[in-house]
Design a protein around this motif. Structure first.
Motif, short mmCIF file in Angstrom:
data_model
loop_
_atom_site.label_atom_id
_atom_site.label_comp_id
_atom_site.label_asym_id
_atom_site.label_seq_id
_atom_site.Cartn_x
_atom_site.Cartn_y
_atom_site.Cartn_z
N THR A 1 43.47 33.36 40.17
CA THR A 1 44.17 32.15 40.43
C THR A 1 43.98 31.83 41.89
OG1 THR A 1 46.37 31.08 40.40
CG2 THR A 1 46.30 33.40 40.86
N TRP A 2 44.20 30.58 42.29
CA TRP A 2 44.07 30.22 43.71
C TRP A 2 45.10 30.98 44.55
CZ3 TRP A 2 40.67 28.22 46.82
CH2 TRP A 2 41.06 27.76 48.08
N ARG A 3 46.37 30.83 44.20
CA ARG A 3 47.43 31.60 44.87
C ARG A 3 48.67 31.52 43.99
NH1 ARG A 3 48.27 28.68 48.93
NH2 ARG A 3 46.71 29.57 50.33
N GLN A 4 49.32 32.67 43.75
CA GLN A 4 50.49 32.66 42.88
C GLN A 4 51.31 33.92 43.08
OE1 GLN A 4 49.64 31.32 38.88
NE2 GLN A 4 51.20 32.66 38.01
N GLN A 5 52.62 33.79 42.92
CA GLN A 5 53.48 34.96 42.90
C GLN A 5 53.32 35.68 41.57
OE1 GLN A 5 55.68 36.43 45.20
NE2 GLN A 5 54.57 35.11 46.63
N TYR A 6 53.07 36.99 41.62
CA TYR A 6 52.86 37.74 40.39
C TYR A 6 53.31 39.18 40.61
CZ TYR A 6 50.51 39.80 36.33
OH TYR A 6 50.23 40.47 35.16
N GLN A 7 54.30 39.60 39.81
CA GLN A 7 54.80 40.97 39.85
C GLN A 7 55.17 41.40 41.27
OE1 GLN A 7 51.93 43.45 37.81
NE2 GLN A 7 52.61 42.76 35.80
N GLY A 8 55.86 40.50 41.98
CA GLY A 8 56.37 40.83 43.30
C GLY A 8 55.39 40.67 44.44
N ASN A 9 54.17 40.25 44.15
CA ASN A 9 53.16 40.06 45.19
C ASN A 9 52.61 38.64 45.13
OD1 ASN A 9 52.87 42.82 46.30
ND2 ASN A 9 52.19 43.31 44.22
N THR A 10 52.03 38.20 46.24
CA THR A 10 51.27 36.96 46.24
C THR A 10 49.82 37.33 46.01
OG1 THR A 10 52.77 35.88 47.80
CG2 THR A 10 50.57 34.95 47.57
N VAL A 11 49.28 36.92 44.88
CA VAL A 11 47.90 37.23 44.54
C VAL A 11 47.05 35.97 44.74
CG1 VAL A 11 48.54 39.05 42.93
CG2 VAL A 11 48.21 36.72 42.09
N SER A 12 45.79 36.17 45.08
CA SER A 12 44.92 35.04 45.37
C SER A 12 43.47 35.48 45.31
CB SER A 12 45.23 34.47 46.76
OG SER A 12 45.11 35.49 47.74
N LEU A 13 42.57 34.50 45.31
CA LEU A 13 41.14 34.79 45.39
C LEU A 13 40.71 35.00 46.83
CD1 LEU A 13 39.84 32.12 42.84
CD2 LEU A 13 40.09 34.58 42.45
N LEU A 14 41.29 34.20 47.73
CA LEU A 14 41.00 34.32 49.16
C LEU A 14 42.19 34.97 49.88
CD1 LEU A 14 39.45 30.80 49.86
CD2 LEU A 14 38.24 32.98 49.67
N GLY A 15 41.91 35.57 51.02
CA GLY A 15 42.98 36.16 51.81
C GLY A 15 43.83 35.10 52.49
N PRO A 16 44.88 35.50 53.19
CA PRO A 16 45.79 34.54 53.83
C PRO A 16 45.11 33.60 54.82
CG PRO A 16 46.78 36.73 53.75
CD PRO A 16 45.36 36.89 53.31
N ASP A 17 44.03 34.05 55.45
CA ASP A 17 43.35 33.19 56.42
C ASP A 17 42.28 32.31 55.78
OD1 ASP A 17 41.44 35.07 55.81
OD2 ASP A 17 41.00 35.62 57.89
N LEU A 18 42.13 32.41 54.45
CA LEU A 18 41.18 31.59 53.68
C LEU A 18 39.72 31.84 54.04
CD1 LEU A 18 43.04 28.14 53.58
CD2 LEU A 18 43.15 30.01 51.93
N SER A 19 39.43 32.94 54.70
CA SER A 19 38.04 33.24 55.03
C SER A 19 37.30 33.69 53.76
CB SER A 19 37.95 34.33 56.09
OG SER A 19 38.57 35.53 55.64
N PRO A 20 36.01 33.42 53.66
CA PRO A 20 35.27 33.76 52.44
C PRO A 20 35.14 35.26 52.25
CG PRO A 20 33.79 32.96 54.14
CD PRO A 20 35.18 32.73 54.65
N ASN A 21 34.97 35.66 51.01
CA ASN A 21 34.69 37.05 50.66
C ASN A 21 33.51 37.03 49.68
OD1 ASN A 21 35.75 36.58 47.98
ND2 ASN A 21 37.81 36.76 48.84
#
Length: 274
Positions: A201-221
């Motif tokens: 997902t792009w960014r979502q709260q899930y099981q007590g964590n914020t999960v995302s495809l990109l890190g908090p700074d939105l830098s590519p991986n």
């Protein structure tokens, strides 16, 4: 990007709300079920059929012309029951556990024309299990999707694949792992007839964590780089955006939407969130 709306859980509330949201620009349809028949309270194919029939009837009334999308995990597909005794035993166990999410049940919903688009997960098992069976996860995915193709599912609905790749602080795999994920979860399904792939997902709260495809700074991986390349090559990729998890300032919001558009052609927007 086109937008799919995910309604809240309460049926009557959802229908009333979605009827209003259907009029918003860019909305093409509604996702009304997450993993149908899989720990969602629908304990039989009959239960699921009633729910889908009611939803289709109600949405046709309040949002005519909008498509209905359901996502499903069909765990027996990952068991590869057509391969042998061990695999058949695996499939029989999950069929008993999830009777509304069997291949036969899902095919029944499709043949009844209750689903316009199906996001499908084949319920792949771990690498060690496939190793014991003399195969690999990638080969199992090929086998499962070829089976779906042979069953004619791409002719019964607009068939899409789905895979959760978001984790806390963004995707953590290296380039080889990203290439393997893209190969298994994008290349294989699309080669077998999947018209698009839903990447959660792009960014979502899930099981007590914020999960995302990109890190908090939105830098590519490595995964992001691969997804952008897939998009440039014409792959139809979708993701999920939760409004309450997006930036509240217009500049930050626009920046994230523009970044997402470099990899995704459509998004699911949670209709029950702020």
């Amino acid at each position: 990007m086109a937008r799919w709306l995910e309604g809240p859980a309460a049926f009557d509330t959802a229908i009333a709300r979605l009827g209003k949201l259907a009029k918003r620009p860019g909305v093409v349809g509604f996702k009304i079920s997450d993993e149908i028949g899989y720990n969602d309270g629908l304990g039989s194919p009959e239960d699921a059929t009633r729910f889908l029939t009611q939803a289709r009837t109600a949405l046709a009334r309040v949002a005519p012309g909008k498509q209905l999308l359901v996502d499903a995990i069909v765990p027996e597909l990952g068991c590869l029951p057509w391969r042998g005794t061990n695999q058949l035993g695996c499939a029989e166990r999950v069929r008993l556990k999830y009777p509304a999410a069997t291949a036969a049940a899902v095919e029944g919903y499709l043949r009844a024309k209750l689903i316009d688009r199906l996001d499908l997960s084949t319920g792949l098992l771990d690498d060690s299990t496939y190793g014991k069976w003399g195969t690999s996860k990638r080969e199992a995915q090929v086998d499962a999707w070829n089976h779906v193709k042979e069953q004619g599912w791409p002719q019964l609905t607009i068939l899409q694949a789905r895979k959760a790749l978001a984790v806390p602080n963004g995707y953590q795999g290296n380039a080889d792992e990203a290439a393997a994920d893209v190969g298994t979860y994008i290349d294989v399904p699309t080669a077998a007839g999947a018209r698009a792939v839903d990447i959660w997902t792009w960014r979502q709260q899930y099981q007590g964590n914020t999960v995302s495809l990109l890190g908090p700074d939105l830098s590519p991986n490595p995964l992001w780089t691969a997804l952008v390349q897939q998009h440039r090559q014409g792959a139809q990729l979708l993701t999920h955006m939760t409004p309450s998890a997006m930036p509240t300032d217009q500049r930050g919001f626009d920046q994230e939407c523009a970044l997402a558009a470099s990899a995704f052609t459509a998004v699911f927007v949670a209709a029950g969130s702020g």
